[in-house]
Design an enzyme around this catalytic site. Structure first.
Site, PDB file in Angstrom:
ATOM      1  N   THR A 134       0.833  -1.394  -0.378  1.00 36.92           N
ATOM      2  CA  THR A 134      -0.166  -0.188   0.144  1.00 36.92           C
ATOM      3  C   THR A 134       1.018   1.059  -0.037  1.00 36.92           C
ATOM      4  OG1 THR A 134      -1.317   1.672   1.415  1.00 36.92           O
ATOM      5  CG2 THR A 134      -0.468  -0.378   2.138  1.00 36.92           C
ATOM      6  N   ASP A 135       0.229   2.315  -0.407  1.00 37.56           N
ATOM      7  CA  ASP A 135       0.766   3.451   0.207  1.00 37.56           C
ATOM      8  C   ASP A 135       1.231   3.616   1.210  1.00 37.56           C
ATOM      9  OD1 ASP A 135      -1.767   4.279  -0.504  1.00 37.56           O
ATOM     10  OD2 ASP A 135      -1.697   6.369  -1.377  1.00 37.56           O
ATOM     11  N   GLU A 136       0.173   3.259   1.890  1.00 37.07           N
ATOM     12  CA  GLU A 136       0.016   4.392   3.591  1.00 37.07           C
ATOM     13  C   GLU A 136       1.575   3.431   4.104  1.00 37.07           C
ATOM     14  OE1 GLU A 136      -3.227   3.513   5.794  1.00 37.07           O
ATOM     15  OE2 GLU A 136      -4.860   3.415   3.805  1.00 37.07           O
ATOM     16  N   TYR A 160      -1.857  -0.615  11.326  1.00 40.33           N
ATOM     17  CA  TYR A 160      -1.607  -1.152  10.273  1.00 40.33           C
ATOM     18  C   TYR A 160      -0.583  -0.887   8.991  1.00 40.33           C
ATOM     19  CZ  TYR A 160      -3.203  -1.604   4.952  1.00 40.33           C
ATOM     20  OH  TYR A 160      -3.024  -2.293   3.472  1.00 40.33           O
ATOM     21  N   LYS A 164       2.612  -3.376   7.081  1.00 37.67           N
ATOM     22  CA  LYS A 164       2.147  -3.587   5.972  1.00 37.67           C
ATOM     23  C   LYS A 164       3.874  -2.983   6.084  1.00 37.67           C
ATOM     24  CE  LYS A 164       0.392  -4.803   3.376  1.00 37.67           C
ATOM     25  NZ  LYS A 164       0.043  -6.284   2.037  1.00 37.67           N
ATOM     26  N   ARG A 224      -6.962  11.439  -0.091  1.00 34.88           N
ATOM     27  CA  ARG A 224      -6.124  10.124  -0.911  1.00 34.88           C
ATOM     28  C   ARG A 224      -6.711   9.587  -2.785  1.00 34.88           C
ATOM     29  NH1 ARG A 224      -5.524  10.807   3.866  1.00 34.88           N
ATOM     30  NH2 ARG A 224      -6.050   8.287   5.291  1.00 34.88           N
TER      31      ARG A 224
HETATM   32  P1  NAD Z   1      -9.437  -7.696   2.498  1.00 34.49           P
HETATM   33  O1  NAD Z   1      -8.864  -7.348   4.214  1.00 34.49           O
HETATM   34  O2  NAD Z   1     -10.546  -7.242   1.614  1.00 34.49           O
HETATM   35  O3  NAD Z   1      -8.970  -8.890   2.348  1.00 34.49           O
HETATM   36  C1  NAD Z   1      -8.202  -9.478   2.925  1.00 34.49           C
HETATM   37  C2  NAD Z   1      -8.594 -11.347   2.647  1.00 34.49           C
HETATM   38  O4  NAD Z   1      -7.748 -11.655   2.927  1.00 34.49           O
HETATM   39  C3  NAD Z   1      -9.500 -11.542   2.843  1.00 34.49           C
HETATM   40  O5  NAD Z   1     -10.357 -12.464   1.947  1.00 34.49           O
HETATM   41  C4  NAD Z   1      -9.275 -12.331   4.198  1.00 34.49           C
HETATM   42  O6  NAD Z   1      -9.705 -13.851   4.970  1.00 34.49           O
HETATM   43  C5  NAD Z   1      -7.910 -12.577   3.897  1.00 34.49           C
HETATM   44  N1  NAD Z   1      -7.023 -13.373   5.483  1.00 34.49           N
HETATM   45  C6  NAD Z   1      -6.645 -12.645   5.946  1.00 34.49           C
HETATM   46  N2  NAD Z   1      -6.031 -13.649   7.314  1.00 34.49           N
HETATM   47  C7  NAD Z   1      -5.349 -14.001   6.550  1.00 34.49           C
HETATM   48  C8  NAD Z   1      -4.692 -14.689   6.706  1.00 34.49           C
HETATM   49  N3  NAD Z   1      -3.965 -15.199   7.542  1.00 34.49           N
HETATM   50  N4  NAD Z   1      -4.425 -16.074   5.960  1.00 34.49           N
HETATM   51  C9  NAD Z   1      -5.398 -16.237   4.767  1.00 34.49           C
HETATM   52  N5  NAD Z   1      -5.933 -15.118   4.487  1.00 34.49           N
HETATM   53  C10 NAD Z   1      -6.263 -14.097   5.341  1.00 34.49           C
HETATM   54  O7  NAD Z   1      -8.114  -6.801   1.539  1.00 34.49           O
HETATM   55  P2  NAD Z   1      -8.136  -5.999   0.159  1.00 34.49           P
HETATM   56  O8  NAD Z   1      -8.384  -4.801   0.147  1.00 34.49           O
HETATM   57  O9  NAD Z   1      -8.563  -6.506  -0.780  1.00 34.49           O
HETATM   58  O10 NAD Z   1      -6.308  -5.799   0.433  1.00 34.49           O
HETATM   59  C11 NAD Z   1      -5.231  -6.425  -0.236  1.00 34.49           C
HETATM   60  C12 NAD Z   1      -3.981  -6.356  -0.460  1.00 34.49           C
HETATM   61  O11 NAD Z   1      -4.019  -5.300  -0.095  1.00 34.49           O
HETATM   62  C13 NAD Z   1      -3.394  -6.100   1.186  1.00 34.49           C
HETATM   63  O12 NAD Z   1      -2.634  -6.455   1.021  1.00 34.49           O
HETATM   64  C14 NAD Z   1      -3.952  -4.284   1.711  1.00 34.49           C
HETATM   65  O13 NAD Z   1      -3.114  -4.208   1.854  1.00 34.49           O
HETATM   66  C15 NAD Z   1      -3.151  -4.871  -0.059  1.00 34.49           C
HETATM   67  N6  NAD Z   1      -3.493  -2.741  -0.295  1.00 34.49           N
HETATM   68  C16 NAD Z   1      -5.159  -2.433  -0.369  1.00 34.49           C
HETATM   69  C17 NAD Z   1      -5.676  -1.412  -0.613  1.00 34.49           C
HETATM   70  C18 NAD Z   1      -7.403  -0.973  -0.839  1.00 34.49           C
HETATM   71  O14 NAD Z   1      -7.116   0.016  -0.982  1.00 34.49           O
HETATM   72  N7  NAD Z   1      -7.989  -1.460  -0.360  1.00 34.49           N
HETATM   73  C19 NAD Z   1      -4.941  -0.748  -1.015  1.00 34.49           C
HETATM   74  C20 NAD Z   1      -3.388  -1.231  -1.447  1.00 34.49           C
HETATM   75  C21 NAD Z   1      -3.325  -2.019  -1.001  1.00 34.49           C
HETATM   76  P1  TYD Z   2     -10.996   3.830   4.349  1.00 41.37           P
HETATM   77  O1  TYD Z   2     -11.393   3.365   3.715  1.00 41.37           O
HETATM   78  O2  TYD Z   2     -10.478   3.063   6.094  1.00 41.37           O
HETATM   79  O3  TYD Z   2      -9.070   3.648   3.810  1.00 41.37           O
HETATM   80  P2  TYD Z   2      -7.476   4.228   4.469  1.00 41.37           P
HETATM   81  O4  TYD Z   2      -7.996   4.414   6.317  1.00 41.37           O
HETATM   82  O5  TYD Z   2      -7.197   3.232   3.934  1.00 41.37           O
HETATM   83  O6  TYD Z   2      -6.813   5.413   2.869  1.00 41.37           O
HETATM   84  O7  TYD Z   2     -10.370   5.674   4.917  1.00 41.37           O
HETATM   85  C1  TYD Z   2     -10.761   6.277   3.634  1.00 41.37           C
HETATM   86  C2  TYD Z   2     -10.432   7.923   3.671  1.00 41.37           C
HETATM   87  O8  TYD Z   2     -11.633   8.052   4.858  1.00 41.37           O
HETATM   88  C3  TYD Z   2      -9.696   8.066   5.745  1.00 41.37           C
HETATM   89  O9  TYD Z   2      -9.195   9.398   5.334  1.00 41.37           O
HETATM   90  C4  TYD Z   2     -10.983   7.595   6.257  1.00 41.37           C
HETATM   91  C5  TYD Z   2     -11.979   8.796   5.599  1.00 41.37           C
HETATM   92  N1  TYD Z   2     -12.950   7.995   6.755  1.00 41.37           N
HETATM   93  C6  TYD Z   2     -14.284   8.533   6.949  1.00 41.37           C
HETATM   94  O10 TYD Z   2     -13.737   9.787   6.664  1.00 41.37           O
HETATM   95  N2  TYD Z   2     -15.218   8.215   7.380  1.00 41.37           N
HETATM   96  C7  TYD Z   2     -15.284   7.189   7.764  1.00 41.37           C
HETATM   97  O11 TYD Z   2     -16.502   6.073   8.062  1.00 41.37           O
HETATM   98  C8  TYD Z   2     -14.522   6.065   7.221  1.00 41.37           C
HETATM   99  C9  TYD Z   2     -14.459   4.386   7.197  1.00 41.37           C
HETATM  100  C10 TYD Z   2     -13.222   6.434   6.695  1.00 41.37           C
END
Ligand code: NAD
Ligand code: TYD
Length: 355
Positions: A134-136, A160, A164, A224
């Site tokens: 992630t970019d975070e 988090y 990561k 974001r």
């Molecule tokens: P998500 O929380 O929707 O899904 C995570 C999945 O991993 C779930 O299906 C869960 O059951 C599985 N999981 C969790 N712990 C596990 C374990 N110990 N063993 C096997 N499976 C396990 O997450 P997401 O949003 O789909 O993100 C996927 C990846 O992309 C993550 O690594 C996250 O850090 C990265 N990412 C997410 C975003 C975003 O905006 N959602 C952005 C950049 C990177």
């Molecule tokens: P989120 O979807 O949780 O992603 P991340 O924290 O990984 O960026 O949140 C996106 C942005 O929205 C973040 O700045 C937090 C804000 N946010 C709210 O303002 N209200 C909410 O209820 C949630 C879940 C997030």
């Protein structure tokens, strides 16, 4: 040839598996997922009966299981999505993030290393471990600062992001020390179908449809960079196919927006597509207590992946958010199914504390 995907029942992982197998010539997928609250087999319903998809319910921290899967399927690549992924949950309970994101990635790296060491010739040369991050990990930007490049230092601020960043460091070290052929991608905020409604965009869509408050943390001016999930998946495929081992690729949508604009855009789309007799959805917006340590701004400089691999996002925010809102409107049964007891408990405890 097979690929092993971890976390393929989650939001991005399931989109990736569905996109991958949409190509009739694609290699089969072994999909290892622990089915935590965020994992959902319904996301993969379209693959029922498709022999190219083997779902394995298990944990990336289970070394014996990993060894068995690697020996049995001999994947030519491992694409690692599995993680605890929600910042707010990491503030309430960081332990699970340390366990899965750090220890789990360590176990996966060790299993992959043993597997790769057992390969020879072309199979060894072709093997890849792609780590999805992630970019975070880069921390927070001031208003005028340039977007994150791959050379930015890691300065994670939430549990988090720190977990990561730690996993990114492990992946890097396994390449430098052991030669494991790794690729790391650091992507901005994703949105799209199958995203669990704890994250901002799906939370706002489902609350707005239910006439519930739309909670904006603090002043809502946190920025974001939003990327449609299908574009993230195509970027991962490009990195897997053509990325240079040991390299990091930033992935982003060139779509910086403050949270307030996101929420207003969703309200306007819902008012257009599903008008509410009670009035415009923006009436439901409420400002609630800010997230502790809330990062102010993320922005991705995605020029490296464009220059080296020719990847660019296909969706603009306007086209991507319209598709997303339409998907949630058309998939009310999916939404209802994920709003289980544990989801209701999370929403009740988390938002009660924000007032
Ligand atoms: P998500 O929380 O929707 O899904 C995570 C999945 O991993 C779930 O299906 C869960 O059951 C599985 N999981 C969790 N712990 C596990 C374990 N110990 N063993 C096997 N499976 C396990 O997450 P997401 O949003 O789909 O993100 C996927 C990846 O992309 C993550 O690594 C996250 O850090 C990265 N990412 C997410 C975003 C975003 O905006 N959602 C952005 C950049 C990177
Ligand atoms: P989120 O979807 O949780 O992603 P991340 O924290 O990984 O960026 O949140 C996106 C942005 O929205 C973040 O700045 C937090 C804000 N946010 C709210 O303002 N209200 C909410 O209820 C949630 C879940 C997030």
């Amino acid at each position: 040839m097979t690929i092993l995907v971890t976390g393929g029942a989650g939001f991005i992982g399931s989109n990736f598996v569905l996109d991958w197998l949409a190509d009739a010539a694609a290699e089969p997928v072994v999909n290892l997922d622990a089915l935590t609250y965020a994992g959902n087999r319904r996301n993969l319903a379209a693959l029922e009966g498709d022999a190219r998809h083997v779902f394995v319910h298990g944990d990336i921290g289970d070394r014996a299981l990993l060894d068995r899967l690697l020996a049995e399927h001999r994947p030519r690549a491992l694409v690692h999505f599995a993680a605890e992924s929600h910042v707010d949950r990491s503030i309430h309970g960081p332990g699970a993030f340390i366990k899965t994101n750090i220890e789990g990635t360590f176990t996966l790296l060790e299993a992959a290393r043993a597997h790769w060491n057992g390969l020879a010739g072309d199979a060894k040369a072709a093997f890849r471990f792609l780590h999805v991050s992630t970019d975070e990990v880069y921390g927070s930007l001031g208003p005028g600062e340039p977007a994150f490049t791959e050379a930015n230092p890691c300065q994670p601020n939430s549990p988090y992001a720190a977990s990561k960043a730690a996993s990114d460091h492990l992946v890097r070290a396994w390449h430098h020390t052991y030669g494991l052929p790794v690729l790391t991608t650091n992507c901005s905020n994703n949105y799209g179908p199958f995203q669990f409604p704890e994250k901002l965009i799906p939370l706002v869509i489902v609350n707005a449809l239910a006439g519930k408050p739309l909670p904006i943390y603090g002043d809502g001016m946190q920025v974001r960079d939003w990327l449609y999930v299908g574009d993230h998946c195509s970027a991962i495929r490009a990195v897997l196919a053509r990325g240079r081992c040991g390299e990091v690729y930033n992935i982003g949508g060139w779509n910086e927006k403050p949270n307030r604009d996101i929420v207003h855009a969703i309200c306007a789309l819902l008012d257009e597509l599903r008008p509410d007799a009670a009035g415009p959805r923006a009436r439901l917006i409420t400002h609630v207590k800010d997230r502790p340590g809330h990062d102010r701004r993320y922005a991705i400089d995605a020029r490296k992946i464009e220059r080296e691999l020719g990847w660019r996002p296909r969706q603009t925010f306007e086209t991507g958010i319209r598709r997303t809102v339409q998907w949630y409107l058309e998939n009310a049964a999916w939404v209802a199914a994920v709003q289980s007891g544990s989801y209701r408990d999370w929403v009740a405890t988390h938002y009660a504390a924000r007032g």
